[in-house]
Every structure is written in C-alpha cells, then in structure tokens.
Scaffold this motif. Structure first.
Motif, PDB file in Angstrom:
ATOM      1  N   LEU A 170      22.082  15.588  54.541  1.00 58.66           N
ATOM      2  CA  LEU A 170      22.636  14.311  53.911  1.00 58.66           C
ATOM      3  C   LEU A 170      24.062  14.450  53.636  1.00 58.66           C
ATOM      4  CD1 LEU A 170      22.264  11.628  52.706  1.00 58.66           C
ATOM      5  CD2 LEU A 170      21.508  12.756  50.557  1.00 58.66           C
ATOM      6  N   GLU A 171      24.421  15.646  53.184  1.00 58.06           N
ATOM      7  CA  GLU A 171      25.974  15.823  52.678  1.00 58.06           C
ATOM      8  C   GLU A 171      26.883  15.893  53.754  1.00 58.06           C
ATOM      9  OE1 GLU A 171      23.151  17.335  49.690  1.00 58.06           O
ATOM     10  OE2 GLU A 171      23.455  17.670  51.815  1.00 58.06           O
ATOM     11  N   LEU A 172      26.501  16.391  54.970  1.00 57.64           N
ATOM     12  CA  LEU A 172      27.207  16.196  56.227  1.00 57.64           C
ATOM     13  C   LEU A 172      27.415  14.815  56.754  1.00 57.64           C
ATOM     14  CD1 LEU A 172      26.568  19.747  57.671  1.00 57.64           C
ATOM     15  CD2 LEU A 172      28.323  19.054  56.029  1.00 57.64           C
ATOM     16  N   MET A 179      26.166  17.629  69.875  1.00 61.48           N
ATOM     17  CA  MET A 179      27.257  17.904  68.914  1.00 61.48           C
ATOM     18  C   MET A 179      26.495  16.947  67.754  1.00 61.48           C
ATOM     19  SD  MET A 179      31.443  17.131  68.822  1.00 61.48           S
ATOM     20  CE  MET A 179      31.102  15.492  68.946  1.00 61.48           C
ATOM     21  N   GLN A 180      26.410  17.347  66.760  1.00 59.27           N
ATOM     22  CA  GLN A 180      26.212  16.907  65.371  1.00 59.27           C
ATOM     23  C   GLN A 180      26.963  17.366  64.196  1.00 59.27           C
ATOM     24  OE1 GLN A 180      21.921  15.321  64.853  1.00 59.27           O
ATOM     25  NE2 GLN A 180      22.227  16.450  63.176  1.00 59.27           N
ATOM     26  N   TYR A 181      27.452  16.318  63.419  1.00 54.12           N
ATOM     27  CA  TYR A 181      28.187  16.868  62.036  1.00 54.12           C
ATOM     28  C   TYR A 181      29.582  17.540  62.894  1.00 54.12           C
ATOM     29  CZ  TYR A 181      23.649  15.744  59.995  1.00 54.12           C
ATOM     30  OH  TYR A 181      22.458  15.340  59.804  1.00 54.12           O
ATOM     31  N   ASP A 182      30.075  17.364  63.802  1.00 59.53           N
ATOM     32  CA  ASP A 182      31.408  18.034  64.518  1.00 59.53           C
ATOM     33  C   ASP A 182      30.949  19.417  64.522  1.00 59.53           C
ATOM     34  OD1 ASP A 182      32.876  15.848  64.712  1.00 59.53           O
ATOM     35  OD2 ASP A 182      33.527  16.074  62.636  1.00 59.53           O
ATOM     36  N   ILE A 183      29.496  19.958  64.887  1.00 59.21           N
ATOM     37  CA  ILE A 183      29.187  21.173  65.139  1.00 59.21           C
ATOM     38  C   ILE A 183      28.363  21.170  66.330  1.00 59.21           C
ATOM     39  CG2 ILE A 183      27.649  23.040  64.362  1.00 59.21           C
ATOM     40  CD1 ILE A 183      28.123  22.133  61.343  1.00 59.21           C
ATOM     41  N   VAL A 184      28.618  22.140  66.981  1.00 61.99           N
ATOM     42  CA  VAL A 184      27.848  22.517  68.590  1.00 61.99           C
ATOM     43  C   VAL A 184      26.368  23.078  68.166  1.00 61.99           C
ATOM     44  CG1 VAL A 184      27.765  23.223  70.729  1.00 61.99           C
ATOM     45  CG2 VAL A 184      29.984  22.410  69.851  1.00 61.99           C
ATOM     46  N   TRP A 185      25.547  22.515  68.497  1.00 57.48           N
ATOM     47  CA  TRP A 185      24.021  23.007  68.204  1.00 57.48           C
ATOM     48  C   TRP A 185      23.489  23.119  69.711  1.00 57.48           C
ATOM     49  CZ3 TRP A 185      21.635  22.558  63.524  1.00 57.48           C
ATOM     50  CH2 TRP A 185      22.448  22.040  62.350  1.00 57.48           C
ATOM     51  N   PHE A 186      22.584  24.133  69.710  1.00 57.58           N
ATOM     52  CA  PHE A 186      21.971  24.575  70.888  1.00 57.58           C
ATOM     53  C   PHE A 186      20.225  24.895  70.735  1.00 57.58           C
ATOM     54  CE2 PHE A 186      21.785  28.646  70.016  1.00 57.58           C
ATOM     55  CZ  PHE A 186      21.459  29.630  71.162  1.00 57.58           C
ATOM     56  N   TRP A 187      19.564  24.543  71.852  1.00 63.12           N
ATOM     57  CA  TRP A 187      17.971  24.885  71.688  1.00 63.12           C
ATOM     58  C   TRP A 187      17.966  26.240  72.647  1.00 63.12           C
ATOM     59  CZ3 TRP A 187      14.255  22.423  69.261  1.00 63.12           C
ATOM     60  CH2 TRP A 187      13.003  22.702  69.455  1.00 63.12           C
ATOM     61  N   PRO A 188      17.686  27.395  71.853  1.00 64.72           N
ATOM     62  CA  PRO A 188      17.937  28.728  72.623  1.00 64.72           C
ATOM     63  C   PRO A 188      16.455  28.945  73.667  1.00 64.72           C
ATOM     64  CG  PRO A 188      17.171  29.123  70.473  1.00 64.72           C
ATOM     65  CD  PRO A 188      17.430  27.526  70.431  1.00 64.72           C
ATOM     66  N   GLN A 223      34.310  21.660  54.340  1.00 64.84           N
ATOM     67  CA  GLN A 223      35.162  22.453  55.177  1.00 64.84           C
ATOM     68  C   GLN A 223      34.197  23.471  55.884  1.00 64.84           C
ATOM     69  OE1 GLN A 223      37.979  24.825  53.242  1.00 64.84           O
ATOM     70  NE2 GLN A 223      39.449  25.262  55.225  1.00 64.84           N
ATOM     71  N   THR A 224      34.384  23.328  57.322  1.00 59.30           N
ATOM     72  CA  THR A 224      33.673  24.206  58.160  1.00 59.30           C
ATOM     73  C   THR A 224      34.282  25.376  58.653  1.00 59.30           C
ATOM     74  OG1 THR A 224      33.796  22.808  59.957  1.00 59.30           O
ATOM     75  CG2 THR A 224      31.760  22.343  58.782  1.00 59.30           C
ATOM     76  N   TYR A 225      33.896  26.607  58.780  1.00 61.08           N
ATOM     77  CA  TYR A 225      34.520  27.596  59.635  1.00 61.08           C
ATOM     78  C   TYR A 225      33.648  28.445  60.063  1.00 61.08           C
ATOM     79  CZ  TYR A 225      32.821  30.328  55.396  1.00 61.08           C
ATOM     80  OH  TYR A 225      32.240  31.011  54.315  1.00 61.08           O
ATOM     81  N   TYR A 226      33.933  29.328  61.052  1.00 58.37           N
ATOM     82  CA  TYR A 226      33.177  30.166  61.877  1.00 58.37           C
ATOM     83  C   TYR A 226      33.600  31.627  61.391  1.00 58.37           C
ATOM     84  CZ  TYR A 226      31.633  33.049  65.961  1.00 58.37           C
ATOM     85  OH  TYR A 226      31.260  33.931  66.813  1.00 58.37           O
ATOM     86  N   LEU A 231      25.957  26.649  66.791  1.00 53.02           N
ATOM     87  CA  LEU A 231      26.756  27.738  67.022  1.00 53.02           C
ATOM     88  C   LEU A 231      28.207  27.552  66.634  1.00 53.02           C
ATOM     89  CD1 LEU A 231      26.091  27.401  70.993  1.00 53.02           C
ATOM     90  CD2 LEU A 231      25.397  29.224  69.321  1.00 53.02           C
ATOM     91  N   MET A 232      28.830  26.475  66.680  1.00 51.58           N
ATOM     92  CA  MET A 232      30.067  26.823  65.827  1.00 51.58           C
ATOM     93  C   MET A 232      30.692  25.381  65.925  1.00 51.58           C
ATOM     94  SD  MET A 232      33.279  28.528  68.095  1.00 51.58           S
ATOM     95  CE  MET A 232      32.733  30.116  68.096  1.00 51.58           C
ATOM     96  N   PRO A 233      31.657  25.243  64.795  1.00 52.08           N
ATOM     97  CA  PRO A 233      32.223  24.036  64.518  1.00 52.08           C
ATOM     98  C   PRO A 233      33.130  23.581  65.575  1.00 52.08           C
ATOM     99  CG  PRO A 233      32.441  25.497  62.434  1.00 52.08           C
ATOM    100  CD  PRO A 233      31.918  26.281  63.664  1.00 52.08           C
ATOM    101  N   VAL A 234      33.223  22.419  65.989  1.00 52.30           N
ATOM    102  CA  VAL A 234      34.146  21.942  67.075  1.00 52.30           C
ATOM    103  C   VAL A 234      35.670  22.300  66.680  1.00 52.30           C
ATOM    104  CG1 VAL A 234      34.792  19.767  68.239  1.00 52.30           C
ATOM    105  CG2 VAL A 234      32.537  20.193  67.600  1.00 52.30           C
ATOM    106  N   CYS A 235      35.990  22.251  65.568  1.00 51.88           N
ATOM    107  CA  CYS A 235      37.598  22.468  65.196  1.00 51.88           C
ATOM    108  C   CYS A 235      37.779  24.013  65.513  1.00 51.88           C
ATOM    109  CB  CYS A 235      37.690  22.426  63.729  1.00 51.88           C
ATOM    110  SG  CYS A 235      36.716  23.217  62.724  1.00 51.88           S
TER     111      CYS A 235
END
Length: 257
Positions: free
Chosen positions: A210-212, A182-191, A220-223, A88-92
């Motif tokens: 693997l890289e994350l 939350m995984q890899y500082d990203i919020v995930w959801f199951w729709p 660097q993550t961004y939305y 969904l979106m990076p936590v930052c």
C-alpha cells in the motif's frame, strides 16, 4: 448426527418396558395436617396416587463401537522458495545501456533492458555456448543481448538471433529466461523456468504494498549487495543491542553508563 446414532447403545423406551425388573423399593404417601396455623392456610388436594415404584430399565451391556474419527486434510505443505515473486533491483539503479548481473536464491541472473519490447528481462547469466557470463556482455545496436565471448546475440524471448561464426540458418539456441515484471519502479522476477510458470504474471502478481502504491507517500529505494544469506540479515535486524557500537556516529543511541 449419524455417528451419534450409531454409537448409542441405550435401548429405546418401547423395548425397555419389556425388560422391566421388579420394583426396587416403594414409597407411600399419606396426608397429615400440620398443627401450624400458617401451613393450614394453604389447602392441598389429595393425590389420587398413593405410591409409586422405582424401576431399573434394562440397558445393553454390549461394548459400543468406537465413534469414527474425522480425518482432517493435510495442510502441512512445504514452502516452495522458487514459486514466488522476488524483487531484484530498483529501476533507478539499472542502466538500460548495459546488462547487470545478480545472485538471488543461489541463482546467477542477468537483468537487461529489451528496447524492442520495452521491458526489463531476466535471464540465466550463462551463455549456452561456453557458459560465459552474459552480464559481462553488452546491448548491441539492434537491442539484443550480446555475449562478450563469441558475440552470440539473443532477443527478449531468449532466442539466439546471431552467431557470427555460423550461417544464419544454423540450429536454434535458446537462453533460459525467467518471468519478470516491473512494479513500484522495481524489477521483480519469478525464479522458476518450468513451462507451467511461463504466464504466471496473468495468474499471480507481485505482492501489493500500500505505501508504495499510494501517490502521496514519499519513499526512497536503494540496492545493496551483501555477501551473506537472508537468515543472517534478519538476525542482525532483530538485534537492537548492536546499534550504538556497530553504527557508532550513524545512528543516535546512548551508550550505557
């Protein structure tokens, strides 16, 4: 092997001997000495057989039964877009003090921080009262998601805990909520709000990258919210010929002479 045995129509050898026809032709052998001294150096013993018969075995002319075709299992399953984890979106880019509205796969959702359970939650972005967008609401002092229209308050499980205009023992109201993590500082959801997916996180986790996951890997993550579908985005990314024109001054690319 059983299919091959059933399809064979050749009569066994024991049966063939009972149906042998008359000899088709005969060949006689006689030993003659060659006049060449080289060939006479090799002595051949005289065969005790002087002739042999070529016979035609009796073969069944009945039509053979067609072999049974093996049926393969149908593996052509349709892809279910609503049965997978999506970022969904990076936590930052999120603020724990306010809800955030998003549209994903045509679904209007709200992402907010539940301080009572220390988890990010993903709800349907509609209050069950008058369908007001909860993303325009607020987080109250008790850490509940509050609707901006009439002040209804919901906890992290989607249960309505307060209706200011009604007694506390009023009828229950429940929000539609989606499994999230939350995984890899990203919020995930199951729709998918089907009850069978309520505990989907214990059975299937978001994809492993693997890289994350590697501690020494820098990223660097961004939305960015873009007003078109994924198919247009993929087509754009697969088209390198637009770089030097659409991204002039941003991406270094030589223009054709």
């Amino acid at each position: 092997m059983e299919a091959l045995r059933s399809a064979s129509t050749v009569t066994p050898p024991k049966v063939i001997t009972a149906h042998l026809s008359k000899p088709l032709f005969s060949l006689s052998f006689t030993q003659k000495r060659s006049k060449s001294p080289l060939l006479n150096l090799t002595q051949f013993t005289k065969s005790k057989y002087t002739k042999f018969n070529v016979i035609s075995p009796s073969v069944s002319t009945q039509p053979a039964a067609p072999p049974e075709e093996e049926t393969e299992p149908d593996t052509d399953e349709k892809f279910n877009w609503f049965s997978h984890w999506y970022p969904l979106m990076p936590v930052c880019d999120l603020d724990k003090r306010a809800p955030h509205g998003m549209k994903v796969l045509g679904l209007d959702v709200v992402v907010w921080w539940d301080k009572n359970e220390n988890e990010w939650k993903v709800f349907d972005d509609r209050c069950p009262h008058r369908l007001a967008p909860l993303s325009e609401g607020r987080i109250d002092q008790w850490g509940r998601l509050q609707c901006v229209y009439h002040g209804w308050c919901f906890n992290g499980s989607g249960d309505c805990k307060l209706i200011p205009q009604a007694p506390l023992d009023g009828p229950p109201h429940v929000l539609v909520f989606y499994p999230s993590t939350m995984q890899y500082d990203i919020v995930w959801f199951w729709p998918n709000t089907d009850p069978q997916y309520k505990e989907i996180l214990s059975k299937k986790k978001p994809p492993y990258i693997l890289e994350l996951a590697y501690p020494s890997y820098a990223f660097q993550t961004y939305y960015r919210d873009i007003p078109y579908g994924y198919e247009v985005l993929i087509e754009n990314l697969m088209d390198p010929s637009h770089f030097q024109y659409a991204h002039r001054g941003i991406i270094s690319a030589k223009e054709p002479r």
